[in-house]
Scaffold this active site. Structure first.
Site, short mmCIF file in Angstrom:
data_model
loop_
_atom_site.label_atom_id
_atom_site.label_comp_id
_atom_site.label_asym_id
_atom_site.label_seq_id
_atom_site.Cartn_x
_atom_site.Cartn_y
_atom_site.Cartn_z
N CYS A 44 0.83 -1.21 0.00
CA CYS A 44 0.00 0.00 0.00
C CYS A 44 0.86 1.25 0.00
O CYS A 44 1.84 1.35 0.76
CB CYS A 44 -0.91 0.00 1.22
SG CYS A 44 -2.01 1.44 1.31
N CYS A 50 -0.12 6.10 7.24
CA CYS A 50 -1.44 5.76 7.79
C CYS A 50 -1.28 4.80 8.97
O CYS A 50 -0.44 3.90 8.94
CB CYS A 50 -2.29 5.13 6.69
SG CYS A 50 -3.78 4.32 7.27
N CYS A 53 -2.81 -0.02 8.96
CA CYS A 53 -2.22 -1.36 8.76
C CYS A 53 -0.76 -1.35 9.21
O CYS A 53 -0.07 -0.35 9.07
CB CYS A 53 -2.28 -1.77 7.28
SG CYS A 53 -3.95 -1.96 6.64
N CYS A 135 -6.23 3.11 -0.71
CA CYS A 135 -6.21 2.03 0.28
C CYS A 135 -6.41 0.69 -0.40
O CYS A 135 -7.30 0.53 -1.25
CB CYS A 135 -7.32 2.29 1.30
SG CYS A 135 -7.47 1.01 2.56
N GLN A 267 -19.26 -8.70 10.78
CA GLN A 267 -17.84 -8.92 10.53
C GLN A 267 -17.38 -8.13 9.30
O GLN A 267 -18.05 -8.12 8.27
CB GLN A 267 -17.57 -10.41 10.30
CG GLN A 267 -17.72 -11.27 11.54
CD GLN A 267 -16.57 -11.11 12.53
OE1 GLN A 267 -15.59 -10.42 12.27
NE2 GLN A 267 -16.68 -11.75 13.67
N TYR A 299 -23.40 -12.56 23.46
CA TYR A 299 -22.80 -11.45 22.71
C TYR A 299 -23.05 -11.71 21.21
O TYR A 299 -22.14 -11.75 20.40
CB TYR A 299 -21.31 -11.33 23.01
CG TYR A 299 -20.98 -11.36 24.49
CD1 TYR A 299 -21.05 -10.21 25.26
CD2 TYR A 299 -20.64 -12.55 25.11
CE1 TYR A 299 -20.77 -10.24 26.63
CE2 TYR A 299 -20.36 -12.60 26.48
CZ TYR A 299 -20.43 -11.44 27.22
OH TYR A 299 -20.15 -11.49 28.58
N GLU A 320 -27.70 -10.02 23.39
CA GLU A 320 -26.89 -8.91 22.89
C GLU A 320 -27.38 -7.63 23.56
O GLU A 320 -28.57 -7.40 23.70
CB GLU A 320 -27.02 -8.81 21.37
CG GLU A 320 -26.48 -7.54 20.74
CD GLU A 320 -25.00 -7.34 21.01
OE1 GLU A 320 -24.62 -6.21 21.37
OE2 GLU A 320 -24.22 -8.30 20.86
N ASP A 365 -18.91 -15.00 21.99
CA ASP A 365 -18.24 -14.14 21.01
C ASP A 365 -18.21 -12.71 21.57
O ASP A 365 -18.88 -11.81 21.06
CB ASP A 365 -18.97 -14.19 19.67
CG ASP A 365 -18.20 -13.48 18.56
OD1 ASP A 365 -17.02 -13.10 18.79
OD2 ASP A 365 -18.76 -13.29 17.47
N CYS A 392 -11.55 -11.90 19.34
CA CYS A 392 -10.81 -11.03 18.42
C CYS A 392 -9.60 -10.41 19.10
O CYS A 392 -8.88 -9.61 18.49
CB CYS A 392 -11.72 -9.93 17.86
SG CYS A 392 -12.48 -8.89 19.13
#
Length: 437
Positions: A44, A50, A53, A135, A267, A299, A320, A365, A392
């Site tokens: 990139c 930036c 990433c 991007c 997601q 969740y 949730e 989750d 995550c």
């Protein structure tokens, strides 16, 4: 010593940010010499400037190896498993570039009192914005929409919201695009302050007309305007108007259809999500009680996992805290013809006391911070034979695994799914089984 945003083999200059319990956390100041692992040229053009990433300077195979080794190094000291082969490696994202189905761009300037910019925060900066119009983790439609939006408001000399003085109009541009249907939702987020010399209605009408003329690959389903006068640097919905079309679009995953609004949790890598959910279904296949029993999906967000599991269960109950997400989950289950799904709005800790159906299997989750210790205690009190934990943030997972193991569970299987190529982030899936007495 922990140094974020660095790559093994680099020579760097850094400062110490934290010292605690004999461990140091460093802040990367400058890369003096590249690592042998790095590419000659990053994928990139915005890389290094930036803050979005960190791994665009590595080829994808190297990214995968690093993520796998980092998760293993974090979990192996914690996990107590009877089977040494419990960790099954990492599954790649089906696509490396153009995978994101949601981007939240910020208005600002690249330097103090500079021209209007629209994009992501500059690395290590709270104020400066990098216009990311090339991007690579989004497709070309995002870049076109970003450039056209920036050009429109620059030409009309509209000010952005300044974090210190809390004065200005433009705040964020939210763009979502479905990978399967190609539908696009665009949301301009502003304050209710003056937008300049042109009346707001005229400015926004011209804005939505301009966007509709763009030669996009996808189809614009809706263009929205959200008001946000909060002092926080976040997208907060204080009222949304439809400028064009509708305030939702549709995405498809594993044969099911999902209605998604501007602020629905979903997601961010649709094709990667299919790999993740297939992995969860595979792990759930080891749970013999699911076909006749009750599954808790805690969740549950917009209910994607619950609906994937519904055909294998007597009943699925999703919990949730975000009411909008629960409403969307109910609509999506109805659209997909799933009558054995029930979705409840509320905090998991409190809602567990109100559910009459006891679970046979539990899916977790949670958000990045993991499961609240009090909620996790209640979850473990059910004593189900199997649990699947999706995380995550591996550090949160490692902490929660310690409590789960102390309460009589062991890790039967585990793996990673790369949902975020080019970044340090990765999803983890773990199957927990109760120790037989």
């Amino acid at each position: 010593m922990i140094l974020k945003n660095g790559v093994q083999g680099q020579q760097v200059r850094f400062s110490i940010r934290k010292k605690r319990k004999g461990k140091c956390e460093g802040h990367l100041l400058e890369v003096l010499k590249k690592s042998p692992l790095e590419l000659e040229k990053a994928a990139c053009g915005h890389f290094g400037i930036c803050g979005g990433c960190v791994y665009q300077n590595l080829d994808y195979e190297q990214q995968i190896k690093l993520k796998e080794s980092q998760v293993k190094d974090l979990l192996l000291p914690v996990v107590k498993a009877p089977n040494s082969a419990w960790f099954e490696g990492i599954k790649q994202s089906p696509v490396q570039f153009g995978y994101r189905n949601k981007m939240e761009f910020s208005f600002g300037d690249a330097y103090k009192d500079g021209p209007l910019a629209l994009g992501l925060h500059k690395r290590n900066s709270f104020y400066d914005i990098v216009t990311v119009d090339q991007c690579v983790i989004t497709d070309t439609d995002y870049n076109q929409i970003l450039k056209a939006t920036l050009s429109w408001f620059s030409a009309h000399k509209v000010s952005y919201f300044k974090k210190n003085s809390h004065v200005g109009y433009l705040r964020h541009l939210l763009v979502r695009k479905a990978a399967k249907t190609g539908e696009i939702l665009i949301d301009l987020v502003t304050t209710t302050q003056s937008c300049g010399d042109m009346p707001q209605s005229e400015l926004l009408d011209g804005f939505q007309n301009m966007l509709r003329q763009l030669p996009l690959q996808g189809t614009i389903a809706g263009i929205l305007h959200t008001k946000n006068d909060s002092a926080a640097d976040a997208v907060i919905n204080e009222g949304t108007d439809i400028l064009y079309g509708q305030d939702y679009f549709y995405e498809e995953l594993l044969g099911l259809q999902f209605k998604i609004s501007a602020f629905s949790f979903f997601q961010t890598n649709s094709l990667g999500a299919e790999v993740l959910y297939e992995t969860v279904r595979e792990f759930m296949g080891a749970c013999a009680d699911t076909q006749a029993g009750v599954i808790y999906d805690l969740y549950s967000g917009t209910g994607t996992i619950a609906q994937m599991m519904a055909p294998a269960a007597k009943k699925v109950i999703g919990v949730e805290i975000v009411e909008e997400a629960v409403h969307a989950a109910r609509q999506n289950a109805k659209r997909n013809g799933l009558e054995n799904c029930e979705f409840l709005a509320g905090d998991v800790l409190k809602m567990l006391e109100t559910i009459e159906d006891r679970p046979d299997v539990i899916i977790l989750d949670p958000p990045r911070e993991g499961v609240h210790p009090k909620a996790l205690k209640k979850i473990l009190d059910y004593g189900v034979d199997k649990m699947v934990y999706i995380s995550c943030k591996p550090t949160s997972l490692a902490r929660d695994l310690e409590m789960m193991q102390e309460r009589g569970y062991y890790v039967e299987r585990g793996c990673c799914v790369d949902m975020f190529p080019g970044t340090v982030h990765v999803e983890c899936v773990v199957l927990m089984s109760r120790v037989e007495e």
